[in-house]
Design an enzyme around this catalytic site. Structure first.
Site, PDB file in Angstrom:
ATOM      1  N   HIS A 357      37.504  41.619  43.443  1.00  0.00           N
ATOM      2  CA  HIS A 357      37.265  43.057  43.304  1.00  0.00           C
ATOM      3  C   HIS A 357      38.515  43.857  43.701  1.00  0.00           C
ATOM      4  CE1 HIS A 357      34.809  46.794  43.516  1.00  0.00           C
ATOM      5  NE2 HIS A 357      35.728  47.112  44.411  1.00  0.00           N
ATOM      6  N   GLU A 358      39.012  43.585  44.898  1.00  0.00           N
ATOM      7  CA  GLU A 358      40.178  44.341  45.367  1.00  0.00           C
ATOM      8  C   GLU A 358      41.397  44.030  44.505  1.00  0.00           C
ATOM      9  OE1 GLU A 358      39.759  46.757  47.211  1.00  0.00           O
ATOM     10  OE2 GLU A 358      37.733  46.220  47.841  1.00  0.00           O
ATOM     11  N   HIS A 361      41.427  46.256  41.563  1.00  0.00           N
ATOM     12  CA  HIS A 361      42.050  47.550  41.894  1.00  0.00           C
ATOM     13  C   HIS A 361      43.574  47.412  41.900  1.00  0.00           C
ATOM     14  CE1 HIS A 361      38.544  49.898  42.869  1.00  0.00           C
ATOM     15  NE2 HIS A 361      38.155  49.140  43.867  1.00  0.00           N
ATOM     16  N   HIS A 364      44.985  47.530  38.584  1.00  0.00           N
ATOM     17  CA  HIS A 364      44.960  48.896  38.067  1.00  0.00           C
ATOM     18  C   HIS A 364      46.240  49.633  38.493  1.00  0.00           C
ATOM     19  CE1 HIS A 364      41.977  52.514  37.332  1.00  0.00           C
ATOM     20  NE2 HIS A 364      42.863  52.374  36.360  1.00  0.00           N
TER      21      HIS A 364
HETATM   22 ZN   LIG Z   1      36.347  49.022  44.939  1.00  0.00          ZN
END
Ligand SMILES: [Zn+2]
Length: 583
Positions: A357-358, A361, A364
């Site tokens: 998940h991280e 990011h 991104h």
């Molecule tokens: Zn998050």
């Protein structure tokens, strides 16, 4: 204010100006940011606005400090006789914490999520679970010098006043006006629909857990400190998945490798360790990121371990964001986790998900290809920012990745196929609980921030009433009680915005469905379209970006299916999907 005057002039003529898409968006964003910070208000009102902001900043800081204080302060000191049910990894971690606190030979449970959650999951001692759970649930909300409740009252009043000054009925209305959701109604509609489906599932789960608890001789009702414990047992009996066994196949360095390779296959980037770069702590690892042609993309830092005084949870941040406006600037991105350090460090299945998940990011930030720094990477609307991170989690679950990277920490054997299949099937397990504990918090958030200006809130009473109104199941605790709801009160970013995870989950579930439909998790056409979302930052509208990737607006069906929830009670077409297989 000269600047705002100039921006307002340009904004008024924007239709006539020869602007490219990102430039027009930048102009509109700048104008809106000024307006939302009070640029159109009278001098007196502006003064009030800045006094409010200043006070809020102080309150946010105090709030976070109080939570950290309560988490660090509290400890449950255990002896050898108190360890019933605790798996080795937790004993080791608890013994290590005891050592750090000068309590050699004992075991210490703290309120860090990475310690308390496994304790509540595994400890066979109901009395100790209750003590630990109650302390966890009370943090930030107890009378005394670290009580966050007076702070919450003041924060809510100030936010409501802020919203009223800017012409909105409530802080929630103000906040959502500038989001992908656009309105409180749109958020409510999603939350209530999934809440109802979650509650229907809780009825099924509760019956199973009660049955187990009775069989073990427990009298009386299930309490919130029982749910995780019996859920873990039920999970084992339904799927034969033992979290402690699973953990042996999730070695941190392997999972990091899986994340890197996934990024490489989807988006053509590679990661090279740079041991020569020293950082702010010896635990931090630095990697240089290159594209397919070997060109420098940016730097990626990973700070994976819990340590005393470090903020709990997991997050991504940037030391420098990508832009091409003031020369070509590459990003420097940091991921933080709070894993218990071990030799080697073993992750739970959920820890591995968090890592992906991280890292989503981080991608991104790293893949950003925009002109303006304020449109770079994760600088998107908050209910869109979790889309790139949450969709990336799907590749952690891909059997192809698991077969390669989930390897035993001692023998290096790949995870047995039956365990892998059971593990994947077990993802549907306990989703009633997960849905309800989260959505209760999301609804409470919207309710707290929908209060009119003058009302003073008794925080405990408000929480009790709000939960009673929605019919919160008594055996399940809300995921974050107000006293430690840092998303809402340690800053304003997620205030009236906790729903954003579910909003993004609708996008992510619906979006990943396209790879399923293509029959290939690494489908290059889809990966290229998805990469556009990661690289566009806020240079284009979120819904436009989504539609360009998916070909249409998102729907809720894939989300319900992925959580194993029934849509409407009468919807028989979904029943085949939600039947729990006994594998
Ligand atoms: Zn998050």
């Amino acid at each position: 204010m000269q600047l705002f005057k100039r921006i307002a002039e340009l904004y008024a003529q924007r239709a006539q100006l020869p602007l490219e898409v990102d430039q027009l968006r930048l102009l509109e964003r700048r104008y809106l940011d000024f307006v939302r910070s009070g640029a159109l208000l009278s001098a007196e009102q502006k003064q009030r606005m800045s006094a409010i902001s200043e006070r809020l900043a102080t309150l946010h800081t105090l709030f976070g400090q109080n939570v950290l204080h309560d988490e660090n302060e509290w400890q449950l000191v255990l002896g050898e006789d108190d360890l019933d049910g605790l798996p080795d990894f937790l004993r080791t971690a608890a013994s290590q914490i005891a050592g750090e606190r000068g309590l050699e030979g004992r075991y210490v449970i703290t309120l860090a999520r990475s310690v308390i959650e496994p304790f509540l999951t595994f400890s066979a001692r109901r009395d100790l679970r209750q003590i630990a759970f109650e302390a966890w649930s009370r943090r930030g909300g107890q009378a005394g010098p670290n009580d966050n409740r007076p702070l919450i009252r003041e924060i809510l009043i100030l936010r409501a006043e802020q919203a009223a000054l800017l012409g909105h009925d409530s802080y929630a209305a103000f906040k959502l006006a500038d989001s992908m959701a656009r309105s409180v109604e749109a958020v409510d509609e999603l939350l209530r629909r999934v809440w109802d489906a979650g509650k229907r599932q809780v009825v099924v789960e509760r019956a199973q857990l009660r049955h187990l608890a009775r069989a073990e001789g427990m009298n009386g009702d299930l309490e919130p400190w029982d749910w995780r414990y019996y859920a873990e047992k039920a999970k084992r009996s339904t799927y034969d998945v033992d979290a402690a066994e699973v953990k042996q196949y999730f070695v941190l360095s392997n999972i990091v490798g899986a994340a890197f390779e996934t990024a490489s296959r989807l988006f053509g980037v590679s990661f090279t360790a740079r041991a020569d770069l020293s950082s702010y702590h010896p635990d931090v690892r630095a990697y240089e990121v290159h594209d397919q042609e070997g060109r420098h993309v940016g730097l990626f830092l990973q700070d994976n371990f819990a340590r005393p005084g470090k903020r709990s949870g997991a997050w991504m941040s940037s030391f420098r964001v990508q832009q091409s406006f003031a020369g070509s600037v590459s990003p420097i991105v940091l991921n933080n986790n709070n894993f218990c350090k071990g030799e080697p460090t073993l992750l739970s299945f959920d820890d591995a998900r968090t890592l992906f998940h991280e890292f989503g990011h981080a991608l991104h930030g790293l893949l950003s290809r925009v002109r303006y720094p304020t449109q770079s990477g994760t600088a998107v609307r908050q209910d869109f920012v979790e889309f790139p991170s949450q969709i990336f989690e799907h590749w952690m679950y891909e059997p192809e990745n698991l077969r390669k990277y989930a390897r035993h920490y001692q023998t290096d054997a790949a995870i047995p196929e039956t365990l892998l299949q059971r593990l994947l099937a077990s993802r549907m397990f306990n989703q009633g609980f997960a849905t309800v504990e989260y959505i209760a918090a999301a609804i409470l958030d919207i309710e707290l921030h929908s209060q009119p200006t003058s009302s003073t809130v008794d925080v405990d009473e408000f929480e009790r009433t709000a939960l009673a109104v929605i019919g919160m199941p008594p055996e399940i605790a809300i995921r974050h009680r107000p006293g430690h709801f840092q998303h809402l009160f340690a800053g304003s970013d997620y205030a009236a915005g906790y729903y954003a995870y579910l909003w993004a989950e609708r996008l992510e579930a619906d979006g990943y469905q396209s790879f399923r439909e293509a029959g290939d998790p690494f489908d290059s056409t889809l990966a290229a379209r998805l990469k556009t979302i990661y690289s566009s930052g806020d240079s284009r509208d979120a819904m436009e970006l989504y539609i360009a990737f998916r070909g249409r607006e998102p729907t809720t069906e894939a989300l319900l299916r992925q959580r194993g929830l029934r849509g409407e009670a009468s919807d028989a077409s979904l029943s085949a999907v939600v039947a729990v297989p006994k594998i």
